[in-house]
Enzyme design. Structure first.
Site, PDB file in Angstrom:
ATOM      1  CG  ASN A 177      -1.806   1.263   1.237  1.00  0.00           C
ATOM      2  OD1 ASN A 177      -2.754   1.336   0.465  1.00  0.00           O
ATOM      3  ND2 ASN A 177      -1.493   2.245   2.081  1.00  0.00           N
ATOM      4  CE1 TYR A 181      -2.113   6.978   4.839  1.00  0.00           C
ATOM      5  CE2 TYR A 181      -0.045   5.763   4.895  1.00  0.00           C
ATOM      6  CZ  TYR A 181      -1.390   5.820   4.586  1.00  0.00           C
ATOM      7  OH  TYR A 181      -2.008   4.725   4.030  1.00  0.00           O
ATOM      8  CG  ASP A 292      -4.658  18.411   9.522  1.00  0.00           C
ATOM      9  OD1 ASP A 292      -4.578  18.197   8.302  1.00  0.00           O
ATOM     10  OD2 ASP A 292      -4.387  17.557  10.382  1.00  0.00           O
TER      11      ASP A 292
HETATM   12  C1  LIG Z   1      -1.498  16.725   1.314  1.00  0.00           C
HETATM   13  C2  LIG Z   1      -2.181  15.554   1.949  1.00  0.00           C
HETATM   14  C3  LIG Z   1      -1.842  15.172   3.231  1.00  0.00           C
HETATM   15  C4  LIG Z   1      -2.460  14.089   3.846  1.00  0.00           C
HETATM   16  N1  LIG Z   1      -2.101  13.737   5.100  1.00  0.00           N
HETATM   17  C5  LIG Z   1      -2.650  12.649   5.672  1.00  0.00           C
HETATM   18  C6  LIG Z   1      -2.239  12.219   6.964  1.00  0.00           C
HETATM   19  O1  LIG Z   1      -1.404  12.830   7.608  1.00  0.00           O
HETATM   20  N2  LIG Z   1      -2.814  11.094   7.481  1.00  0.00           N
HETATM   21  C7  LIG Z   1      -3.759  10.374   6.797  1.00  0.00           C
HETATM   22  O2  LIG Z   1      -4.207   9.346   7.293  1.00  0.00           O
HETATM   23  N3  LIG Z   1      -4.196  10.786   5.584  1.00  0.00           N
HETATM   24  C8  LIG Z   1      -3.654  11.893   5.006  1.00  0.00           C
HETATM   25  N4  LIG Z   1      -4.067  12.297   3.767  1.00  0.00           N
HETATM   26  C9  LIG Z   1      -5.151  11.576   3.088  1.00  0.00           C
HETATM   27  C10 LIG Z   1      -4.673  10.254   2.525  1.00  0.00           C
HETATM   28  O3  LIG Z   1      -3.539  10.423   1.732  1.00  0.00           O
HETATM   29  C11 LIG Z   1      -5.781   9.599   1.715  1.00  0.00           C
HETATM   30  O4  LIG Z   1      -6.850   9.320   2.586  1.00  0.00           O
HETATM   31  C12 LIG Z   1      -5.364   8.347   0.983  1.00  0.00           C
HETATM   32  O5  LIG Z   1      -6.494   7.767   0.396  1.00  0.00           O
HETATM   33  C13 LIG Z   1      -4.721   7.360   1.900  1.00  0.00           C
HETATM   34  O6  LIG Z   1      -4.335   6.226   1.169  1.00  0.00           O
HETATM   35  P1  LIG Z   1      -4.754   4.788   1.660  1.00  0.00           P
HETATM   36  O7  LIG Z   1      -6.208   4.685   1.369  1.00  0.00           O
HETATM   37  O8  LIG Z   1      -3.899   3.908   0.819  1.00  0.00           O
HETATM   38  O9  LIG Z   1      -4.437   4.707   3.096  1.00  0.00           O
HETATM   39  C14 LIG Z   1      -3.452  13.381   3.144  1.00  0.00           C
HETATM   40  C15 LIG Z   1      -3.803  13.768   1.843  1.00  0.00           C
HETATM   41  C16 LIG Z   1      -3.177  14.842   1.247  1.00  0.00           C
HETATM   42  C17 LIG Z   1      -3.582  15.235  -0.148  1.00  0.00           C
END
Ligand SMILES: Cc1cc2nc3c(=O)[nH]c(=O)nc-3n(C[C@H](O)[C@H](O)[C@H](O)COP(=O)(O)O)c2cc1C
Length: 495
Positions: A177, A181, A292
């Site tokens: 994955n 984050y 945030d």
């Molecule tokens: C700039 C940016 C920062 C992000 N920071 C976080 C974070 O700190 N923690 C988190 O869980 N998701 C964060 N996200 C959202 C996740 O990247 C998003 O939910 C993504 O689908 C996660 O991938 P996954 O589904 O494979 O876990 C962020 C998104 C963006 C665009």
């Protein structure tokens, strides 16, 4: 056309007048964020920025430039994904998932280009020495505080890496994955790992802790080709490979290599790679606060510590970052691209959805407008419950459903219509479910209430006994007549 790496994309942005080079020294301690925030709030999202002389927290200059706001306009977001308009990819995805059996030989022949295109996209090992491993720094040879990582808001717990690709694998299947984050730099060789509990990385952490315990390998790639850099922010269903999706967007493979110290596949074109582990037996550490994307500070919370054991990079790396804060910022375009491209997937299970929109002021998880083709009583409630059962959409706090003739991209129009159509007691329903970890208002962290608003026209079959009024529309003949004379009337906007 697909860009091969960040520097190639930056060259395109520069040539096409979409990049401003900031040549004077600028501190990563709040100043870079203030310049970036003002830029991002310019009409259309402002230009991308390249800070050529970042000044580190200790006052010394870094020779690693900072690229920021690279996805921060519709034009740049589309270009990053190799198209003129992200709708092109939305249409390709809709085609791909069309549940249709080709009719006859001609139908099969027509499918061939589609299959050939798909055969091209799986990730491919990079031939030769991967650019991201030109420089290899082992334990004791690197110091993360020497990277130009921004501290973005005054009460932030420290500097945060904001545009990473966090790569983990399932303890049993090895399926990877990649998630975006944020990572708070704790010291020379450790950071926080802010994967929220509903995300892929957190799932891998829990499974690893249960099945194996001890150290779970984690590799973080920073930078790469721009389409691949976007993919970790997309809510792909579990098991769908981000590199495969990246290849689909690029129409050519994502070139990969193996990390040096972990059995993980990483993008060969990354600028900087942090290899290490999170120890699933180690006590969590306090992460945050962090200004945030909700526009509020996320308060301190315990998260795993990422221990970095090896850093690899290009000989002349560029450090990409983003800034989150009060909307609108760059994530409007990152999240907007996801919204457009995932609509066909939502329609696969809820086909009556005509369109949906998550406006910036709703910061994605607070507000979703949905327009539907309503064909039976109570369908608006069916749609909202369907959405609350779908992946990260389950975190949506407020869902407003309107009829198909309303343009939900125009939030003023959607609110006007829905507010006019509701009798609050009759049409608003509350339910409960998981809410985003960043929601500061729910009574209990990550668990709270949701509101569904049925803003559709009410039917007799729904118990509405009065006459329902028509929307006001001018007659087409009069409109056509005025169209013909309008330019001659000299009516223009005044201040
Ligand atoms: C700039 C940016 C920062 C992000 N920071 C976080 C974070 O700190 N923690 C988190 O869980 N998701 C964060 N996200 C959202 C996740 O990247 C998003 O939910 C993504 O689908 C996660 O991938 P996954 O589904 O494979 O876990 C962020 C998104 C963006 C665009």
């Amino acid at each position: 056309m697909a860009y091969q790496n960040l520097r190639e994309f930056l060259r395109y942005l520069d040539r096409s007048g979409q990049l401003v080079r900031v040549r004077q020294p600028v501190s990563v301690d709040l100043e870079m964020a203030e310049i970036t925030d003002r830029t991002m709030k310019l009409p259309g999202g402002g230009p991308a920025l390249l800070f050529e002389r970042p000044v580190l927290m200790d006052g010394t200059e870094s020779d690693i430039p900072v690229a920021i706001n690279i996805f921060g306009s519709w034009r740049r977001m589309a270009a990053a994904l190799g198209v003129d308009d992200v709708e092109v990819h939305a249409r390709r995805i809709a085609e791909l998932i069309k549940p249709e059996i080709p009719k006859g030989l001609w139908g099969k022949v027509q499918m061939l280009p589609k299959l050939a295109e798909l055969a091209r996209v799986p990730p491919r090992p990079f031939k030769g020495r991967p650019p991201c491993q030109e420089v290899v720094l082992r334990e004791g040879e690197f110091d993360l505080t020497r990277l130009p990582v921004l501290k973005t808001w005054p009460d932030d717990g420290g500097p945060f890496i904001t545009l990473p690709m966090v790569i983990t694998a399932d303890a049993e299947t090895g399926v990877q994955n990649i998630g975006m984050y944020r990572m708070q730099v704790f010291g020379p060789d450790s950071t926080g790992m802010h994967w929220q509990q509903h995300k892929g990385g957190a799932g891998h952490f829990r499974a690893w802790k249960k099945q194996r315990g001890g150290r779970m390998p984690v590799v973080v790639a920073i930078g790469g080709d721009p389409a691949t850099m976007y993919t970790p922010s997309a809510p792909l269903p579990p098991g769908i490979d981000e590199f495969l999706f990246g290849g689909f967007l690029r129409r050519e493979p994502v070139y990969t290599c193996k990390a040096l110290t972990a059995d993980l596949t990483i993008p060969a074109q990354a600028e900087i790679v942090l290899e290490g582990y999170v120890d699933t037996d180690e006590e969590l550490a306090i992460e945050g606060p962090f200004g945030d994307h909700t526009g509020f500070y996320t308060l301190e919370d315990p998260y795993p510590v990422f221990h970095v054991t090896t850093v690899t990079m290009r000989e002349d790396p560029v450090y990409p970052a983003t800034l989150v804060g009060r909307p609108p910022v760059e994530d409007v375009y990152l999240g907007g691209a996801t919204e457009r491209m995932f609509l066909p997937l939502a329609r696969l299970t809820i086909p009556e959805i005509v369109d949906y929109h998550m406006p910036p002021e709703g910061v994605f998880h607070n507000l979703v407008f949905v327009s539907i083709k309503k064909e039976y009583p109570g369908q608006a409630f069916k749609v909202m419950h369907g959405l609350w059962g779908m992946g990260l959409m389950s975190l949506a706090k407020v869902i407003v459903v309107v009829d198909e003739w309303i343009d939900v991209q125009n939030t003023a129009e959607a609110w006007w219509y829905a507010l006019g159509n509701i009798d609050p007691e009759r049409d608003v329903r509350f339910t409960k479910g998981p809410v985003d970890d960043l929601d500061h208002a729910s009574q209990i962290p990550s668990f709270g209430s949701k509101m569904g608003i049925d803003g559709t026209k009410k039917w007799a079959q729904e118990g509405f006994v009065r006459r329902w009024p028509d929307l006001i529309e001018m007659s087409p003949e009069v409109k056509a007549k005025v169209d013909r004379v309008w330019d001659r009337l000299g009516i223009e906007p005044i201040d």
